[in-house]
Design a protein around this motif. Sequence first.
Motif, short mmCIF file in Angstrom:
data_model
loop_
_atom_site.label_atom_id
_atom_site.label_comp_id
_atom_site.label_asym_id
_atom_site.label_seq_id
_atom_site.Cartn_x
_atom_site.Cartn_y
_atom_site.Cartn_z
N VAL A 62 48.66 41.38 45.48
CA VAL A 62 48.49 42.38 44.42
C VAL A 62 47.27 43.24 44.75
O VAL A 62 46.17 42.73 44.93
CB VAL A 62 48.34 41.72 43.04
CG1 VAL A 62 48.09 42.77 41.96
CG2 VAL A 62 49.57 40.90 42.71
N ILE A 63 47.50 44.56 44.83
CA ILE A 63 46.43 45.50 45.17
C ILE A 63 45.73 45.99 43.91
O ILE A 63 44.50 45.94 43.79
CB ILE A 63 46.98 46.70 45.97
CG1 ILE A 63 47.60 46.20 47.27
CG2 ILE A 63 45.88 47.72 46.23
CD1 ILE A 63 48.34 47.28 48.04
N HIS A 64 46.50 46.48 42.94
CA HIS A 64 45.95 47.00 41.68
C HIS A 64 47.02 46.84 40.61
O HIS A 64 48.18 47.14 40.86
CB HIS A 64 45.56 48.46 41.83
CG HIS A 64 44.51 48.91 40.87
ND1 HIS A 64 44.77 49.21 39.56
CD2 HIS A 64 43.17 49.11 41.03
CE1 HIS A 64 43.64 49.58 38.96
NE2 HIS A 64 42.65 49.53 39.84
N SER A 65 46.62 46.38 39.41
CA SER A 65 47.64 46.07 38.42
C SER A 65 47.10 46.04 37.00
O SER A 65 45.93 45.72 36.79
CB SER A 65 48.24 44.70 38.74
OG SER A 65 49.20 44.33 37.79
N THR A 66 47.96 46.38 36.07
CA THR A 66 47.70 46.12 34.65
C THR A 66 48.58 44.96 34.17
O THR A 66 48.51 44.57 33.02
CB THR A 66 48.00 47.37 33.78
OG1 THR A 66 49.36 47.75 33.97
CG2 THR A 66 47.07 48.51 34.13
N ILE A 67 49.40 44.43 35.09
CA ILE A 67 50.32 43.33 34.76
C ILE A 67 49.72 41.99 35.16
O ILE A 67 49.80 41.02 34.42
CB ILE A 67 51.69 43.53 35.46
CG1 ILE A 67 52.34 44.83 34.97
CG2 ILE A 67 52.61 42.34 35.23
CD1 ILE A 67 53.59 45.23 35.72
N SER A 68 49.12 41.91 36.35
CA SER A 68 48.52 40.66 36.82
C SER A 68 47.17 40.96 37.47
O SER A 68 46.71 42.09 37.48
CB SER A 68 49.47 39.96 37.80
OG SER A 68 49.72 40.80 38.92
N VAL A 69 46.54 39.95 38.03
CA VAL A 69 45.19 40.07 38.57
C VAL A 69 45.24 40.53 40.03
O VAL A 69 45.99 39.98 40.84
CB VAL A 69 44.45 38.72 38.48
CG1 VAL A 69 43.06 38.80 39.08
CG2 VAL A 69 44.38 38.27 37.03
N SER A 70 44.46 41.56 40.36
CA SER A 70 44.38 42.07 41.73
C SER A 70 43.62 41.09 42.61
O SER A 70 42.72 40.39 42.15
CB SER A 70 43.66 43.42 41.75
OG SER A 70 44.28 44.32 40.87
N GLU A 71 43.97 41.07 43.89
CA GLU A 71 43.28 40.19 44.82
C GLU A 71 41.92 40.77 45.20
O GLU A 71 41.74 41.99 45.26
CB GLU A 71 44.14 39.98 46.07
CG GLU A 71 45.41 39.22 45.75
CD GLU A 71 46.18 38.79 46.98
OE1 GLU A 71 45.59 38.74 48.08
OE2 GLU A 71 47.37 38.51 46.83
N ASN A 72 40.95 39.89 45.48
CA ASN A 72 39.58 40.29 45.76
C ASN A 72 39.45 41.28 46.91
O ASN A 72 38.64 42.20 46.84
CB ASN A 72 38.71 39.06 46.06
CG ASN A 72 38.35 38.32 44.80
OD1 ASN A 72 38.29 38.90 43.72
ND2 ASN A 72 38.12 37.02 44.92
N ILE A 73 40.24 41.11 47.98
CA ILE A 73 40.07 41.98 49.15
C ILE A 73 40.42 43.43 48.85
O ILE A 73 40.01 44.32 49.59
CB ILE A 73 40.87 41.47 50.37
CG1 ILE A 73 42.38 41.50 50.08
CG2 ILE A 73 40.44 40.09 50.78
CD1 ILE A 73 43.23 41.25 51.32
N TYR A 74 41.15 43.70 47.78
CA TYR A 74 41.55 45.07 47.44
C TYR A 74 40.75 45.66 46.28
O TYR A 74 40.74 46.87 46.10
CB TYR A 74 43.04 45.13 47.11
CG TYR A 74 43.91 44.78 48.29
CD1 TYR A 74 44.05 45.66 49.36
CD2 TYR A 74 44.58 43.57 48.35
CE1 TYR A 74 44.83 45.35 50.45
CE2 TYR A 74 45.38 43.25 49.43
CZ TYR A 74 45.50 44.14 50.48
OH TYR A 74 46.28 43.83 51.56
N ARG A 75 40.10 44.84 45.48
CA ARG A 75 39.45 45.32 44.25
C ARG A 75 38.44 46.44 44.50
O ARG A 75 38.40 47.41 43.76
CB ARG A 75 38.75 44.18 43.53
CG ARG A 75 39.70 43.34 42.75
CD ARG A 75 38.98 42.35 41.87
NE ARG A 75 39.96 41.40 41.36
CZ ARG A 75 39.67 40.20 40.95
NH1 ARG A 75 38.43 39.78 40.99
NH2 ARG A 75 40.61 39.40 40.51
#
Length: 161
Positions: A62-75
């Motif tokens: 997950v890169i960016h989302s309002t549905i679930s949590v984004s992963e640290n490497i992309y935040r």
Amino acid sequence: MNPTVGIAVILTVLQAAHCQMIKDLSACLLGQNLRVDCRYENKTDNPLTYEFSITKDNRKHVIHSTISVSENIYRSRANVTMHKNLVCLHLQSFTTSDEGIYMCELRATNDYTGNQIRNITVIKDKLEKCAGFSLLIQNTSWLLLLLLSLPLLQAVDFVSL
């Protein structure tokens, strides 16, 4: 009620309840940054939720989302902008390690027909540069203002003083 008519009514209601539909998913390079445009048609004013993710090595990230949590490497490298009928993912410092299958997933609140999902394969060497014209099209009011002002600019006689 005739069963055939009943089925037709149900299908019509379900089709009308479908609040959004992804029309197009495209990707381009803006300098060293990746831009993924997810264009959709929305038939409601209900809030829209989204998720941009990438699948690589058979694993979803997950890169960016309002549905679930984004992963640290992309935040720290990803942000999303929303315009009318357009959700844009911007990924800074795009490299070949960011190549993969990008997914845009949209859902309108109270849309009971499920999420809309579209995929695009992104390979750095095959990406086109983002055109300046496409940036203007995202905000058609600027384009309209520019087109309407051209006759005025031609009518002005610039005299050097």
